[in-house]
Design a protein around this motif. Sequence first.
Motif, PDB file in Angstrom:
ATOM      1  N   PRO A 135      36.710  12.333   1.281  1.00 43.01           N
ATOM      2  CA  PRO A 135      35.550  12.168   0.407  1.00 43.01           C
ATOM      3  C   PRO A 135      35.961  12.390  -1.046  1.00 43.01           C
ATOM      4  N   VAL A 136      35.405  11.598  -1.938  1.00 38.88           N
ATOM      5  CA  VAL A 136      35.728  11.723  -3.355  1.00 38.88           C
ATOM      6  C   VAL A 136      34.814  12.775  -3.967  1.00 38.88           C
ATOM      7  N   PRO A 137      35.369  13.721  -4.731  1.00 39.40           N
ATOM      8  CA  PRO A 137      34.523  14.747  -5.345  1.00 39.40           C
ATOM      9  C   PRO A 137      33.562  14.135  -6.354  1.00 39.40           C
TER      10      PRO A 137
ATOM     11  N   ALA B 139      35.637  37.861   3.752  1.00 42.12           N
ATOM     12  CA  ALA B 139      34.710  36.793   4.125  1.00 42.12           C
ATOM     13  C   ALA B 139      34.552  35.782   2.998  1.00 42.12           C
ATOM     14  N   GLN B 140      34.836  36.163   1.778  1.00 46.17           N
ATOM     15  CA  GLN B 140      34.699  35.279   0.640  1.00 46.17           C
ATOM     16  C   GLN B 140      35.935  34.411   0.412  1.00 46.17           C
ATOM     17  N   GLU B 141      37.015  34.685   1.069  1.00 43.53           N
ATOM     18  CA  GLU B 141      38.248  33.913   0.906  1.00 43.53           C
ATOM     19  C   GLU B 141      38.050  32.504   1.452  1.00 43.53           C
ATOM     20  N   PRO B 142      38.685  31.501   0.820  1.00 36.09           N
ATOM     21  CA  PRO B 142      38.555  30.137   1.331  1.00 36.09           C
ATOM     22  C   PRO B 142      39.293  29.986   2.660  1.00 36.09           C
ATOM     23  N   SER B 143      38.733  29.165   3.510  1.00 34.72           N
ATOM     24  CA  SER B 143      39.362  28.915   4.809  1.00 34.72           C
ATOM     25  C   SER B 143      40.534  27.953   4.629  1.00 34.72           C
ATOM     26  N   ALA B 144      41.261  27.762   5.694  1.00 36.14           N
ATOM     27  CA  ALA B 144      42.381  26.816   5.652  1.00 36.14           C
ATOM     28  C   ALA B 144      41.870  25.399   5.383  1.00 36.14           C
ATOM     29  N   ALA B 145      40.707  25.073   5.921  1.00 38.95           N
ATOM     30  CA  ALA B 145      40.132  23.741   5.689  1.00 38.95           C
ATOM     31  C   ALA B 145      39.737  23.581   4.218  1.00 38.95           C
ATOM     32  N   ASP B 146      39.185  24.649   3.627  1.00 37.44           N
ATOM     33  CA  ASP B 146      38.833  24.601   2.207  1.00 37.44           C
ATOM     34  C   ASP B 146      40.075  24.380   1.346  1.00 37.44           C
ATOM     35  N   LEU B 147      41.137  25.098   1.656  1.00 38.29           N
ATOM     36  CA  LEU B 147      42.375  24.969   0.888  1.00 38.29           C
ATOM     37  C   LEU B 147      42.985  23.581   1.056  1.00 38.29           C
ATOM     38  N   ALA B 148      42.889  23.025   2.254  1.00 33.04           N
ATOM     39  CA  ALA B 148      43.414  21.671   2.489  1.00 33.04           C
ATOM     40  C   ALA B 148      42.611  20.642   1.707  1.00 33.04           C
ATOM     41  N   ALA B 149      41.292  20.831   1.639  1.00 31.79           N
ATOM     42  CA  ALA B 149      40.452  19.895   0.875  1.00 31.79           C
ATOM     43  C   ALA B 149      40.774  19.974  -0.616  1.00 31.79           C
ATOM     44  N   ILE B 150      40.983  21.167  -1.114  1.00 37.10           N
ATOM     45  CA  ILE B 150      41.349  21.341  -2.528  1.00 37.10           C
ATOM     46  C   ILE B 150      42.698  20.682  -2.802  1.00 37.10           C
ATOM     47  N   GLU B 151      43.641  20.879  -1.901  1.00 35.20           N
ATOM     48  CA  GLU B 151      44.975  20.288  -2.062  1.00 35.20           C
ATOM     49  C   GLU B 151      44.897  18.761  -2.065  1.00 35.20           C
ATOM     50  N   ALA B 152      44.043  18.201  -1.203  1.00 39.83           N
ATOM     51  CA  ALA B 152      43.902  16.743  -1.152  1.00 39.83           C
ATOM     52  C   ALA B 152      43.267  16.205  -2.432  1.00 39.83           C
TER      53      ALA B 152
ATOM     54  N   ILE C  11      41.722  16.056  -9.602  1.00 39.70           N
ATOM     55  CA  ILE C  11      41.409  17.150 -10.529  1.00 39.70           C
ATOM     56  C   ILE C  11      42.345  17.121 -11.733  1.00 39.70           C
ATOM     57  N   VAL C  12      43.626  16.938 -11.479  1.00 35.52           N
ATOM     58  CA  VAL C  12      44.609  16.881 -12.568  1.00 35.52           C
ATOM     59  C   VAL C  12      44.332  15.691 -13.475  1.00 35.52           C
ATOM     60  N   ALA C  13      44.010  14.535 -12.887  1.00 40.20           N
ATOM     61  CA  ALA C  13      43.718  13.341 -13.684  1.00 40.20           C
ATOM     62  C   ALA C  13      42.453  13.530 -14.519  1.00 40.20           C
ATOM     63  N   GLU C  14      41.446  14.198 -13.967  1.00 41.56           N
ATOM     64  CA  GLU C  14      40.225  14.468 -14.732  1.00 41.56           C
ATOM     65  C   GLU C  14      40.511  15.382 -15.919  1.00 41.56           C
ATOM     66  N   VAL C  15      41.362  16.377 -15.704  1.00 44.50           N
ATOM     67  CA  VAL C  15      41.724  17.292 -16.791  1.00 44.50           C
ATOM     68  C   VAL C  15      42.496  16.546 -17.878  1.00 44.50           C
ATOM     69  N   GLU C  16      43.408  15.658 -17.488  1.00 41.77           N
ATOM     70  CA  GLU C  16      44.164  14.879 -18.471  1.00 41.77           C
ATOM     71  C   GLU C  16      43.250  13.959 -19.279  1.00 41.77           C
ATOM     72  N   LEU C  17      42.265  13.345 -18.621  1.00 43.84           N
ATOM     73  CA  LEU C  17      41.317  12.490 -19.338  1.00 43.84           C
ATOM     74  C   LEU C  17      40.494  13.314 -20.320  1.00 43.84           C
ATOM     75  N   LEU C  18      40.013  14.448 -19.881  1.00 47.38           N
ATOM     76  CA  LEU C  18      39.240  15.318 -20.761  1.00 47.38           C
ATOM     77  C   LEU C  18      40.078  15.781 -21.948  1.00 47.38           C
ATOM     78  N   ASP C  19      41.325  16.109 -21.701  1.00 46.90           N
ATOM     79  CA  ASP C  19      42.225  16.529 -22.775  1.00 46.90           C
ATOM     80  C   ASP C  19      42.425  15.407 -23.786  1.00 46.90           C
ATOM     81  N   ALA C  20      42.594  14.182 -23.302  1.00 44.44           N
ATOM     82  CA  ALA C  20      42.774  13.034 -24.200  1.00 44.44           C
ATOM     83  C   ALA C  20      41.511  12.783 -25.018  1.00 44.44           C
ATOM     84  N   GLN C  21      40.358  12.925 -24.387  1.00 43.77           N
ATOM     85  CA  GLN C  21      39.100  12.720 -25.098  1.00 43.77           C
ATOM     86  C   GLN C  21      38.880  13.794 -26.167  1.00 43.77           C
ATOM     87  N   ILE C  22      39.199  15.029 -25.838  1.00 44.89           N
ATOM     88  CA  ILE C  22      39.047  16.110 -26.812  1.00 44.89           C
ATOM     89  C   ILE C  22      40.013  15.915 -27.977  1.00 44.89           C
ATOM     90  N   ALA C  23      41.235  15.527 -27.679  1.00 43.00           N
ATOM     91  CA  ALA C  23      42.217  15.290 -28.739  1.00 43.00           C
ATOM     92  C   ALA C  23      41.758  14.162 -29.656  1.00 43.00           C
TER      93      ALA C  23
END
Length: 85
Positions: A80-82, A16-29, A34-46
């Motif tokens: 929707p934008v996170p 019951a705790q597993e993400p649904s197909a809709a949840d996985l599709a939203a994460i994929e979209a 998410i990757v761009a946010e991580v790259e920005l954070l990495d650049a700021q930390i560096a």
Amino acid sequence: MNIPTPNHAMAADLAAQEPSAADLAAIEAEMPVIVAEVELLDAQIAALDAPATEVAGRRIRRACRKLLAARLSLVNQGEPVPEVA
């Protein structure tokens, strides 16, 4: 009569705790954002760990542009934008 054992109950609870197909599709979209946010954070930390250089500034600006482009692409797709943390 089939009485569920604790292992069966735990397995059902985990399923019951597993993400649904809709949840996985939203994460994929949202993954490019998410990757761009991580790259920005990495650049700021560096940039915090080293003296200020033009290269570090360019890296941060490039990461900002990539994040904005990813967010714009998501909006143009009608997704929707996170929220920004």
